[in-house]
Design a protein around this motif. Structure first.
Motif, short mmCIF file in Angstrom:
data_model
loop_
_atom_site.label_atom_id
_atom_site.label_comp_id
_atom_site.label_asym_id
_atom_site.label_seq_id
_atom_site.Cartn_x
_atom_site.Cartn_y
_atom_site.Cartn_z
N LEU A 183 -5.54 -42.35 -7.37
CA LEU A 183 -5.20 -40.96 -7.11
C LEU A 183 -6.30 -40.23 -6.36
O LEU A 183 -6.03 -39.43 -5.46
CB LEU A 183 -4.89 -40.25 -8.44
N ALA A 184 -7.55 -40.47 -6.73
CA ALA A 184 -8.65 -39.79 -6.04
C ALA A 184 -8.71 -40.19 -4.57
O ALA A 184 -8.93 -39.35 -3.69
CB ALA A 184 -9.98 -40.09 -6.73
N THR A 185 -8.51 -41.46 -4.29
CA THR A 185 -8.49 -41.92 -2.90
C THR A 185 -7.35 -41.26 -2.13
O THR A 185 -7.52 -40.82 -0.99
CB THR A 185 -8.35 -43.45 -2.85
N ALA A 186 -6.17 -41.17 -2.76
CA ALA A 186 -5.04 -40.51 -2.11
C ALA A 186 -5.34 -39.04 -1.86
O ALA A 186 -5.02 -38.50 -0.79
CB ALA A 186 -3.79 -40.66 -2.98
N HIS A 187 -5.95 -38.37 -2.82
CA HIS A 187 -6.30 -36.96 -2.62
C HIS A 187 -7.34 -36.79 -1.52
O HIS A 187 -7.29 -35.82 -0.75
CB HIS A 187 -6.81 -36.37 -3.93
N ASN A 188 -8.29 -37.70 -1.44
CA ASN A 188 -9.28 -37.62 -0.37
C ASN A 188 -8.63 -37.81 1.00
O ASN A 188 -9.02 -37.16 1.97
CB ASN A 188 -10.38 -38.66 -0.58
N THR A 189 -7.66 -38.70 1.08
CA THR A 189 -6.93 -38.89 2.33
C THR A 189 -6.15 -37.63 2.69
O THR A 189 -6.11 -37.21 3.86
CB THR A 189 -5.98 -40.09 2.21
N GLY A 190 -5.54 -36.99 1.69
CA GLY A 190 -4.86 -35.73 1.94
C GLY A 190 -5.83 -34.64 2.38
O GLY A 190 -5.52 -33.82 3.27
N LEU A 191 -7.01 -34.61 1.78
CA LEU A 191 -8.04 -33.64 2.16
C LEU A 191 -8.45 -33.83 3.61
O LEU A 191 -8.62 -32.86 4.35
CB LEU A 191 -9.25 -33.79 1.23
N ALA A 192 -8.60 -35.08 4.02
CA ALA A 192 -8.98 -35.36 5.40
C ALA A 192 -7.90 -34.94 6.39
O ALA A 192 -8.19 -34.48 7.50
CB ALA A 192 -9.28 -36.85 5.56
N ALA A 193 -6.64 -35.07 5.99
CA ALA A 193 -5.53 -34.72 6.88
C ALA A 193 -5.21 -33.23 6.89
O ALA A 193 -4.54 -32.74 7.80
CB ALA A 193 -4.28 -35.50 6.47
N ALA A 194 -5.70 -32.49 5.89
CA ALA A 194 -5.33 -31.09 5.73
C ALA A 194 -5.91 -30.22 6.83
O ALA A 194 -7.05 -30.40 7.26
CB ALA A 194 -5.82 -30.59 4.37
N ARG A 195 -5.11 -29.23 7.25
CA ARG A 195 -5.54 -28.31 8.30
C ARG A 195 -5.81 -26.90 7.76
O ARG A 195 -6.21 -26.02 8.51
CB ARG A 195 -4.44 -28.21 9.36
N GLY A 196 -5.58 -26.68 6.47
CA GLY A 196 -5.73 -25.36 5.91
C GLY A 196 -7.15 -25.02 5.50
O GLY A 196 -7.98 -25.91 5.28
N GLU A 197 -7.40 -23.74 5.37
CA GLU A 197 -8.69 -23.27 4.85
C GLU A 197 -8.81 -23.60 3.37
O GLU A 197 -9.90 -23.84 2.85
CB GLU A 197 -8.80 -21.76 5.05
N VAL A 198 -7.68 -23.59 2.67
CA VAL A 198 -7.60 -23.96 1.26
C VAL A 198 -6.68 -25.17 1.15
O VAL A 198 -5.67 -25.27 1.85
CB VAL A 198 -7.06 -22.79 0.42
N VAL A 199 -7.04 -26.10 0.25
CA VAL A 199 -6.21 -27.27 0.00
C VAL A 199 -5.76 -27.23 -1.46
O VAL A 199 -6.59 -27.22 -2.37
CB VAL A 199 -6.96 -28.59 0.27
N ALA A 200 -4.45 -27.15 -1.66
CA ALA A 200 -3.88 -27.15 -3.00
C ALA A 200 -3.33 -28.54 -3.31
O ALA A 200 -2.81 -29.21 -2.42
CB ALA A 200 -2.76 -26.11 -3.10
N PHE A 201 -3.45 -28.93 -4.57
CA PHE A 201 -2.95 -30.24 -5.00
C PHE A 201 -1.96 -30.04 -6.14
O PHE A 201 -2.19 -29.25 -7.07
CB PHE A 201 -4.11 -31.12 -5.49
#
Length: 462
Positions: A183-201
């Motif tokens: 899950l942490a790896t998946a969230h890090n991948t999402g963080l890298a792809a995110a374009r927002g100023e804030v990232v919600a999970f």
């Protein structure tokens, strides 16, 4: 033989737990509006778990019984006014650092403030397209003015998730594939792809309230020092004994008082701060300022579901942000409805996993920040007492936290404890706590060349 008989009695009590209906009731002057929960039929007679709102805002919960032949709205409204009428006011809690205008001021006053920042919503999932569709439908219905949705398909074995996103959602949802499980790896991948100023999970097993994202992210616009925000998690349904048992001991809720945690002004009533991260929130409902989360290295990929550590990735993120001097804000207005696990076997897995995740994340924090070791060791005596309290066998009636492995609700939680917490689950939590550091070290070895705490670039982005 005595242990076997006791275990059998616990299972018998567990199986005797009946289903509970889930509903919402809004107290708006003399008017009341009762409606079923997001995954529930209309309310009839019997036991009902009710979210009480006031003019749309969550203010508390209650557990009521509707007699056969009675009008559910009338009965439950009377109970709600008795327990959560205007004369009761909000629960007592810590004021946010800096007073009104810092995180919670707009919540209490209702005053207009700056709009919420552009936000990316990351949903990690694995082979649960049915649940994922329900979650995505609720996310696309958010009233937030500027957001994107990123689905991270974690170590997929079929094309089900990709097909769902492309067929049903098209350009409204971005798809990212992360082949490495965890899950942490998946969230890090999402963080890298995110374009927002804030990232919600959030998770693929939730239904988000229509104002969830706005409520969760608006505090970032009001408080430049805010690094993280969390919100309220309530049960989407209480149909099985496992779901009812978990929720009766607090579930994932953290109360109904907006609270800001400031490392420069530690809460006096929490001597273990910031290591009691389970009080701050849970991974199904959290958001970070993107530059802050990236600045601390993201989530530790050796933590979280799908790794030998079993969990703790969200707690790791909370503490890393706090120890870097950023504030964390909890807001009950940011509500998601969570589908709790359904069976006794699920509860056993959950109890062990939360115990393991608790000590795994603590190990991860000390590996990432060795300078925190003296502060941690100074808290060990009280920490051991805290751990015993978390895993104690809890009977019905009262108490100071939930049952979810160190993730219990803050004081004032809604857990009614109408059912005793089984000894078997308490023992599994303790075993998990002993296993956690071992699991974390195994996960680090399994990660090989990947650097602890690093965040990766998104792969397979559509």
């Amino acid at each position: 033989m005595a242990r076997t008989a006791r275990a059998q009695e616990e299972i018998r009590r567990f199986l005797d737990i009946g289903a509970v209906q889930v509903a919402e009731l809004d107290l708006n002057g003399e008017e009341t509006a009762l409606r079923p929960g997001p995954d529930s039929p209309p309310v009839t007679h019997g036991e009902v778990f009710v979210l009480v709102r006031r003019a749309g805002r969550p203010v508390g919960t209650l557990l009521g019984r509707v007699p056969e032949g009675a009008d559910p709205a009338t009965v439950l409204a009377a109970l709600a006014r008795q327990e959560h009428g205007p004369e009761h006011g909000p629960e007592h809690g810590r004021e946010p650092a800096g007073g009104p205008g810092q995180g919670q001021g707009a919540e209490r006053s209702g005053a207009a403030g700056p709009p919420p920042p552009r936000t990316s919503v990351v949903v990690a999932t694995r082979e649960r397209s049915g649940q994922l569709a329900r979650a995505l439908d609720s996310l696309l219905a958010q009233d937030h003015p500027d957001f994107e949705i990123v689905v991270v398909d974690n170590a997929p074995v079929t094309d089900g998730t990709r097909d769902l996103v492309e067929r049903k959602y098209g350009e409204r949802v971005r798809y990212v594939c992360e082949p490495v499980a965890g899950l942490a790896t998946a969230h890090n991948t999402g963080l890298a792809a995110a374009r927002g100023e804030v990232v919600a999970f959030t998770d693929d097993d939730v239904v988000a309230d229509s104002r969830w994202l706005t409520e969760l992210t608006t505090p970032f616009a009001a408080d430049p020092g805010l690094g993280c925000a969390t919100g309220l998690i309530l049960p989407a349904r209480l149909r099985t004994p496992a779901q009812v048992l978990l929720e009766s001991h607090g579930g994932f809720a953290k109360g109904f008082t907006p609270t800001t945690y400031d490392p420069k002004d530690p809460p006096r009533d929490e001597p273990l701060f910031p290591f009691t991260a389970g009080r701050f929130g849970s991974g199904a409902n959290m958001a970070f300022r993107a530059e802050v989360l990236r600045g601390v290295g993201g989530f530790d990929p050796a933590t979280g579901a799908g790794t030998p550590a079993r969990g703790g990735d969200d707690l790791y993120g909370f503490v890393r942000v706090l120890t870097q001097g950023h504030r964390l804000h909890y807001t009950p207005g940011a509500l998601v409805w969570h589908h709790h696990r359904e069976t006794w076997a699920d509860l056993e897995t959950q109890a062990f996993g939360y115990g393991a995740g608790l000590t795994a994340y603590l190990t991860a924090i000390l590996v990432a920040r060795p300078a925190l070791l003296p502060a941690f060791l100074a808290r060990v005596p009280r920490g051991l007492s805290h751990a015993r309290g978390l895993t104690a066998v809890r009977d019905t009636g009262g108490g100071d936290g939930g049952a979810s492995g160190g993730r219990g609700a803050a004081p004032g939680d809604h857990g009614t404890r109408t059912h005793p917490w089984p000894r078997r689950l308490s023992r599994l939590q303790r075993k998990g706590m002993l296993y956690g550091p071992v699991g974390y070290l195994r996960a680090r070895r399994a990660a090989g060349s990947r650097t602890t705490g690093s965040w990766t670039t998104g792969r397979g982005t559509r």
